[in-house]
Design an enzyme around this catalytic site. Sequence first.
Site, PDB file in Angstrom:
ATOM      1  N   LYS A 173       3.881  11.601  13.535  1.00  0.00           N
ATOM      2  CA  LYS A 173       4.892  11.358  12.497  1.00  0.00           C
ATOM      3  C   LYS A 173       4.228  10.700  11.286  1.00  0.00           C
ATOM      4  CE  LYS A 173       7.763   8.072  11.376  1.00  0.00           C
ATOM      5  NZ  LYS A 173       7.960   8.362   9.947  1.00  0.00           N
ATOM      6  N   GLY A 226       0.502   0.615  10.618  1.00  0.00           N
ATOM      7  CA  GLY A 226       1.622   0.257   9.752  1.00  0.00           C
ATOM      8  C   GLY A 226       1.790  -1.250   9.711  1.00  0.00           C
ATOM      9  N   GLU A 248      -2.833  -0.800  14.508  1.00  0.00           N
ATOM     10  CA  GLU A 248      -3.580  -1.189  13.306  1.00  0.00           C
ATOM     11  C   GLU A 248      -2.556  -1.710  12.314  1.00  0.00           C
ATOM     12  OE1 GLU A 248      -6.770  -1.247  12.977  1.00  0.00           O
ATOM     13  OE2 GLU A 248      -7.261  -0.183  14.821  1.00  0.00           O
ATOM     14  N   CYS A 282      -4.824  -1.741   3.243  1.00  0.00           N
ATOM     15  CA  CYS A 282      -4.764  -2.866   4.186  1.00  0.00           C
ATOM     16  C   CYS A 282      -6.014  -3.741   4.088  1.00  0.00           C
ATOM     17  CB  CYS A 282      -4.585  -2.334   5.598  1.00  0.00           C
ATOM     18  SG  CYS A 282      -5.853  -1.136   6.028  1.00  0.00           S
ATOM     19  N   GLU A 384       1.537 -10.929   3.627  1.00  0.00           N
ATOM     20  CA  GLU A 384       0.993  -9.710   3.025  1.00  0.00           C
ATOM     21  C   GLU A 384       1.918  -9.222   1.896  1.00  0.00           C
ATOM     22  OE1 GLU A 384       1.097  -5.954   5.229  1.00  0.00           O
ATOM     23  OE2 GLU A 384      -0.993  -5.626   4.668  1.00  0.00           O
TER      24      GLU A 384
HETATM   25  P1  NAD Z   1       5.702   0.613   8.341  1.00  0.00           P
HETATM   26  O1  NAD Z   1       5.416  -0.216   9.544  1.00  0.00           O
HETATM   27  O2  NAD Z   1       6.973   0.418   7.627  1.00  0.00           O
HETATM   28  O3  NAD Z   1       5.677   2.168   8.722  1.00  0.00           O
HETATM   29  C1  NAD Z   1       4.557   2.782   9.318  1.00  0.00           C
HETATM   30  C2  NAD Z   1       5.014   3.998  10.096  1.00  0.00           C
HETATM   31  O4  NAD Z   1       5.822   3.565  11.186  1.00  0.00           O
HETATM   32  C3  NAD Z   1       5.887   4.960   9.283  1.00  0.00           C
HETATM   33  O5  NAD Z   1       5.606   6.285   9.654  1.00  0.00           O
HETATM   34  C4  NAD Z   1       7.292   4.567   9.710  1.00  0.00           C
HETATM   35  O6  NAD Z   1       8.235   5.588   9.556  1.00  0.00           O
HETATM   36  C5  NAD Z   1       7.072   4.246  11.183  1.00  0.00           C
HETATM   37  N1  NAD Z   1       8.078   3.359  11.783  1.00  0.00           N
HETATM   38  C6  NAD Z   1       8.898   2.470  11.154  1.00  0.00           C
HETATM   39  N2  NAD Z   1       9.691   1.858  12.062  1.00  0.00           N
HETATM   40  C7  NAD Z   1       9.364   2.367  13.277  1.00  0.00           C
HETATM   41  C8  NAD Z   1       9.823   2.118  14.612  1.00  0.00           C
HETATM   42  N3  NAD Z   1      10.782   1.240  14.876  1.00  0.00           N
HETATM   43  N4  NAD Z   1       9.239   2.796  15.618  1.00  0.00           N
HETATM   44  C9  NAD Z   1       8.249   3.675  15.385  1.00  0.00           C
HETATM   45  N5  NAD Z   1       7.782   3.967  14.149  1.00  0.00           N
HETATM   46  C10 NAD Z   1       8.331   3.316  13.107  1.00  0.00           C
HETATM   47  O7  NAD Z   1       4.450   0.445   7.387  1.00  0.00           O
HETATM   48  P2  NAD Z   1       4.259   1.048   5.929  1.00  0.00           P
HETATM   49  O8  NAD Z   1       5.112   0.278   4.985  1.00  0.00           O
HETATM   50  O9  NAD Z   1       4.372   2.527   5.994  1.00  0.00           O
HETATM   51  O10 NAD Z   1       2.710   0.728   5.671  1.00  0.00           O
HETATM   52  C11 NAD Z   1       2.236  -0.460   5.138  1.00  0.00           C
HETATM   53  C12 NAD Z   1       1.674  -1.350   6.208  1.00  0.00           C
HETATM   54  O11 NAD Z   1       0.660  -0.664   6.934  1.00  0.00           O
HETATM   55  C13 NAD Z   1       1.006  -2.584   5.649  1.00  0.00           C
HETATM   56  O12 NAD Z   1       1.366  -3.692   6.429  1.00  0.00           O
HETATM   57  C14 NAD Z   1      -0.479  -2.286   5.813  1.00  0.00           C
HETATM   58  O13 NAD Z   1      -1.305  -3.424   5.891  1.00  0.00           O
HETATM   59  C15 NAD Z   1      -0.483  -1.512   7.071  1.00  0.00           C
HETATM   60  N6  NAD Z   1      -1.707  -0.730   7.193  1.00  0.00           N
HETATM   61  C16 NAD Z   1      -2.638  -1.108   8.117  1.00  0.00           C
HETATM   62  C17 NAD Z   1      -3.825  -0.402   8.228  1.00  0.00           C
HETATM   63  C18 NAD Z   1      -4.874  -0.772   9.250  1.00  0.00           C
HETATM   64  O14 NAD Z   1      -5.771   0.024   9.467  1.00  0.00           O
HETATM   65  N7  NAD Z   1      -4.813  -1.934   9.865  1.00  0.00           N
HETATM   66  C19 NAD Z   1      -4.054   0.693   7.402  1.00  0.00           C
HETATM   67  C20 NAD Z   1      -3.082   1.036   6.467  1.00  0.00           C
HETATM   68  C21 NAD Z   1      -1.905   0.323   6.371  1.00  0.00           C
END
Ligand code: NAD
Length: 480
Positions: A173, A226, A248, A282, A384
């Site tokens: 997804k 995420g 991650e 990130c 963050e």
């Molecule tokens: P998010 O957690 O809102 O969403 C990430 C993904 O998870 C999306 O596809 C979303 O639809 C899905 N999601 C949301 N709720 C869910 C649930 N209850 N169950 C399963 N899936 C669900 O994050 P975002 O706003 O898309 O991304 C930004 C975040 O990602 C920041 O915190 C950033 O630091 C982090 N990030 C981390 C890394 C890493 O490698 N550590 C890399 C990139 C981004």
Amino acid sequence: MKLQNYINGQLIEPTAGQYIDNYNPATGELYAYIPDSDEQDVVQAVKAAQAAFPAWAATPAEKRGQLLMRIADLIDQNLDRLAEAESIDNGKPLKLAKTVDIPRASSNMRFYGTAIQHFASEAHYMEGTEAINYTVRHPHGVAGCISPWNLPLYLFTWKIAPALAAGNCVVAKPSEVTPMTAYLLSELCMEAGLPAGVLNIVHGYGHKVGAAIVSHPKVPVISFTGGTKTGRSIAATAAPMFKKLSLELGGKNPNIIFADCDFNNALHTSIHSSFANQGQICLCGSRIFVERPLYEQFKQAFVDKVNKLTVGDPLEDGTKQGAVVSEQHMQKVLSYIALAKQEGGIILTGGHQVQVEGRCANGWFIAPTVIEGLLPDCRTNTEEIFGPVVTLTPFDSEEEVIRYANCTDYGLSATIWTQNLQRAHRVAHQVHSGIVWVNTWLLRDLRTPFGGMKSSGVGREGGFEALRFFTEPQNVCVKL
Ligand code: NAD
């Protein structure tokens, strides 16, 4: 344009026939519709993946690798189209998408297409007892891969490539905020001849599609990138089901600049590590700590350079700062700037929304922002923000800056600038982060373990770590 799910080798509509609006963040215009899929679509995708699994797992690694490399070739051949789609969907400068995001997506496929051919398991001979143990690494079956919006195709492929290479079938997804390049990838997978059901891409909201993947009993392994809050809720569902999890998560990374650094290199790279992709990486170093003798000089030169960053139309060549990903995200970042002021921060530059002229007049842009005068443990410095906002803080000793660096719940990456080799190692070993760069930033070798400590995650991606994650080791002990 209406996007479709990719299930069992076909592009299909979501079962309920509902769609989500998709906006271009640089113009604020609605430009596509994303399937608003639900549990029924996930059930269908898991069935397709389960059906495809025996044949895919039995396909020789060399053949699986060749298919991944064919997809990599198609990504390269479609570089311009994919980069433009990524820029329009996400707001990032086209140049960045063309030189970083899309090339890295094809590298991911190629890296794991070849890595699987070098992936070996262990054997342990027991002297005296005359027995031999060997480890077989089986693919798990159906892997769930969930990715965020900041580096859409780059992070999507970083997950699906090792999962597929190891012989799993995948239900993936992409973020509902930036789904376009994952959709285009599904077309390329069909062109490459990937067998039906091996990769399934279900679009939609996290709380519907993401949650259905995580709670599905036939998806024993979940790889998620995420936010930390989302990671926590995924872990709460997956842990009692004994699923294998890779998380991650977020970061609040320190960028530590000692007075003996190579000044120009530290300055130039800190501009990138602060504001690349509008600070929405990130790994961005959002907390800049500068040793006091260098503080004023660095501050002045840094603010001068930030003032020269052109904020504007992401499709234009000279643009250094594009749009932030959504109106909602822009409001979140602006609320943190307001919080910083309440906490006593002084805005040295930026601190406001930018109105770009012409085509992008209704887009969501924020001026790159530099703040000083905040305590290291205040909310602005520990939570963050994930936008074009950094803080500057002076320090007097190594012990002090290590304390500052470690005073958040996050532990993803850190950068250290010094020409003193002993100090570089000493500080690196004491900073609580999974990745440390010395005199550089975001220099990536795909073989290295990638991931965070503390609230930044669980497990590591990259290299053979990811292939180990996506396989189940089984020990066979044979008495000779
Ligand atoms: P998010 O957690 O809102 O969403 C990430 C993904 O998870 C999306 O596809 C979303 O639809 C899905 N999601 C949301 N709720 C869910 C649930 N209850 N169950 C399963 N899936 C669900 O994050 P975002 O706003 O898309 O991304 C930004 C975040 O990602 C920041 O915190 C950033 O630091 C982090 N990030 C981390 C890394 C890493 O490698 N550590 C890399 C990139 C981004």
